[in-house]
Write an enzyme that holds these catalytic residues in place. Structure first.
Site, PDB file in Angstrom:
ATOM      1  N   GLY A  80      -1.961   5.108  -6.676  1.00 14.73           N
ATOM      2  CA  GLY A  80      -1.827   4.226  -5.523  1.00 14.73           C
ATOM      3  C   GLY A  80      -2.583   4.783  -4.335  1.00 14.73           C
ATOM      4  CE  LYS A  92      -3.673   9.183  -4.285  1.00 12.50           C
ATOM      5  NZ  LYS A  92      -2.417   8.411  -4.312  1.00 12.50           N
ATOM      6  N   GLY A  93      -0.782  10.268  -0.100  1.00 18.72           N
ATOM      7  CA  GLY A  93       0.179  11.324   0.225  1.00 18.72           C
ATOM      8  C   GLY A  93       1.410  10.828   0.949  1.00 18.72           C
ATOM      9  N   GLY A  95       3.808   9.621  -0.391  1.00 16.79           N
ATOM     10  CA  GLY A  95       4.905  10.118  -1.227  1.00 16.79           C
ATOM     11  C   GLY A  95       4.880  11.637  -1.369  1.00 16.79           C
ATOM     12  CD  GLU A 101      -0.712  11.166  -5.075  1.00 15.31           C
ATOM     13  OE1 GLU A 101       0.164  10.353  -5.384  1.00 15.31           O
ATOM     14  OE2 GLU A 101      -1.180  11.250  -3.930  1.00 15.31           O
TER      15      GLU A 101
END
Ligand code: 5RP
Length: 228
Positions: A80, A92-93, A95, A101
């Site tokens: 995602g 990203k990140g 989460g 990732e």
């Protein structure tokens, strides 16, 4: 946008998976739809998980897990994003899994992003802050240097105090008012600060984005420069 859009994107990515593939398995709610769809196809595949959360879900769903030290080159990584731009540069990140990732995306021949279409932005990190993973010892000095680069820095908090990633590190959520002018340069500058383990910027990594809509449609988007 809601679960229908996330599910549409996740299930579209299942269509890219072929029997025997070694996969990179991302983290987050959109990836959860991908993993459920993947398990439903009953293919002979296995993957490197990008978080303990994803590893746990894979065990529940019967998806085989690979160790990053033994997996070798992966065929396809699916993950995602919190934001992406026209070049498919992503942040990203959200989460907290940004470092694993990025490691896993770099192990793969192909990196495909699955997200809802409303995550596409003109400039990254203006609305959704850029996560930066930092060793706990360095949170203070790294925060100060990030502020000098124009970021508004907030250390992420967990339920019981300081947030820690699966790697035992802190996360600094860094908003840049007006957004990032040159994400590639920012990634280098931030990555060079002592104590930074990695940024949530994924530059020149994604070859395709599958962007879901609430009516179930999915846009297949290539980096703008690749389409020219
Ligand atoms: C986790 C991530 C996720 O991929 C990102 O936060 C998107 O998550 P979601 O699909 O739940 O919106 O980078 O570290």
């Amino acid at each position: 946008m809601g679960e229908t859009a996330k599910e549409a994107a996740g299930l579209a990515a299942v269509g890219l998976v072929e029997d025997g593939m070694r996969l990179g398995l991302g983290t987050g709610s959109t990836v959860t739809h991908f993993l459920h769809g993947l398990a439903g196809r009953g293919l002979d595949v296995a993957g490197v998980p990008t978080s303990e959360q994803t590893a746990g879900l894979c065990r529940e769903l019967g998806i085989g897990l690979l160790d990053p030290g033994e997996a070798g080159r992966l065929d396809l990584a699916v993950d995602g994003a919190d934001e992406l731009d026209a070049e498919l540069t992503c942040t990203k990140g959200g989460g907290g899994a940004l470092l694993r990732e990025k490691v896993v995306a770099a192990m793969a021949e192909r990196f495909v992003v699955i997200a809802t279409a409303d995550k596409v932005v003109e400039r990254l990190a203006d609305t959704f802050p850029l996560p930066v993973e930092v060793v706990p010892f360095a949170v203070g000095p790294v925060s100060a240097q990030l502020s000098e680069l124009g970021f508004e820095v907030v250390e992420r908090r967990g339920q019981d105090g300081a947030y820690r990633t699966d790697n035992g590190n802190a996360v600094l959520d860094c908003r840049h008012p007006g957004g990032l002018e040159d994400p590639a340069i920012t990634d280098v500058h931030v990555g060079l600060i002592p104590g930074v383990c990695g940024t949530g910027l994924f530059v020149d990594m994604a070859e395709l984005a599958l962007l879901g809509h609430d009516d179930g449609r999915v846009d297949r988007v290539r980096p703008r420069s690749a389409a020219d």
